[in-house]
Design a protein around this motif. Sequence first.
Motif, short mmCIF file in Angstrom:
data_model
loop_
_atom_site.label_atom_id
_atom_site.label_comp_id
_atom_site.label_asym_id
_atom_site.label_seq_id
_atom_site.Cartn_x
_atom_site.Cartn_y
_atom_site.Cartn_z
N ALA A 180 0.84 -1.19 0.00
CA ALA A 180 0.00 0.00 0.00
C ALA A 180 0.88 1.24 0.00
CB ALA A 180 -0.91 0.00 1.22
N VAL A 181 0.32 2.32 -0.47
CA VAL A 181 1.06 3.58 -0.52
C VAL A 181 1.44 4.02 0.89
CG1 VAL A 181 0.90 6.00 -1.19
CG2 VAL A 181 -0.06 4.24 -2.66
N PHE B 158 5.26 5.09 2.20
CA PHE B 158 5.61 6.38 2.80
C PHE B 158 5.91 6.29 4.30
CE2 PHE B 158 3.36 8.34 -0.90
CZ PHE B 158 4.46 9.02 -1.39
N ALA B 159 5.67 5.16 4.93
CA ALA B 159 5.84 5.05 6.38
C ALA B 159 7.28 5.30 6.81
CB ALA B 159 5.38 3.68 6.85
N GLY B 160 8.24 4.84 6.02
CA GLY B 160 9.64 5.00 6.42
C GLY B 160 10.30 6.25 5.87
N MET B 161 9.56 7.06 5.16
CA MET B 161 10.14 8.26 4.56
C MET B 161 10.10 9.43 5.53
SD MET B 161 10.97 7.58 1.45
CE MET B 161 10.77 6.22 0.35
N PRO B 162 11.02 10.37 5.39
CA PRO B 162 10.97 11.59 6.22
C PRO B 162 9.76 12.44 5.83
CG PRO B 162 13.10 11.37 5.08
CD PRO B 162 12.21 10.30 4.57
N TRP B 163 9.40 13.35 6.70
CA TRP B 163 8.21 14.18 6.48
C TRP B 163 8.34 15.05 5.25
CZ3 TRP B 163 8.58 19.41 6.15
CH2 TRP B 163 9.75 19.99 6.64
N TRP B 164 9.57 15.52 4.96
CA TRP B 164 9.74 16.44 3.84
C TRP B 164 9.54 15.74 2.49
CZ3 TRP B 164 13.63 15.25 0.47
CH2 TRP B 164 14.64 14.41 0.94
#
Length: 71
Positions: free
Chosen positions: A2-3, A7-13
């Motif tokens: 799932a998307v 994105f869970a492990g990505m930084p906020w920026w």
Amino acid sequence: MAVREIFAGMPWWVKWIAVPVVAIFVFGGLIASVIGFVVGLLFKVLVFVVLVGGLIFVVRKFTSSSSRGDW
């Protein structure tokens, strides 16, 4: 996957800056053309309303001033 999991492990920026910038870069021309089309359509509708309103005003003014009914 799932998307959300991607994105869970990505930084906020990455989620809030990089992805929207890439989306605007890729779809920017499409977004601009759609916005241009909508603005142009609204302008044409506004011109149409003004012209029809002016025509109605002129016809009412003319028919009220000539109450003889020569038509």
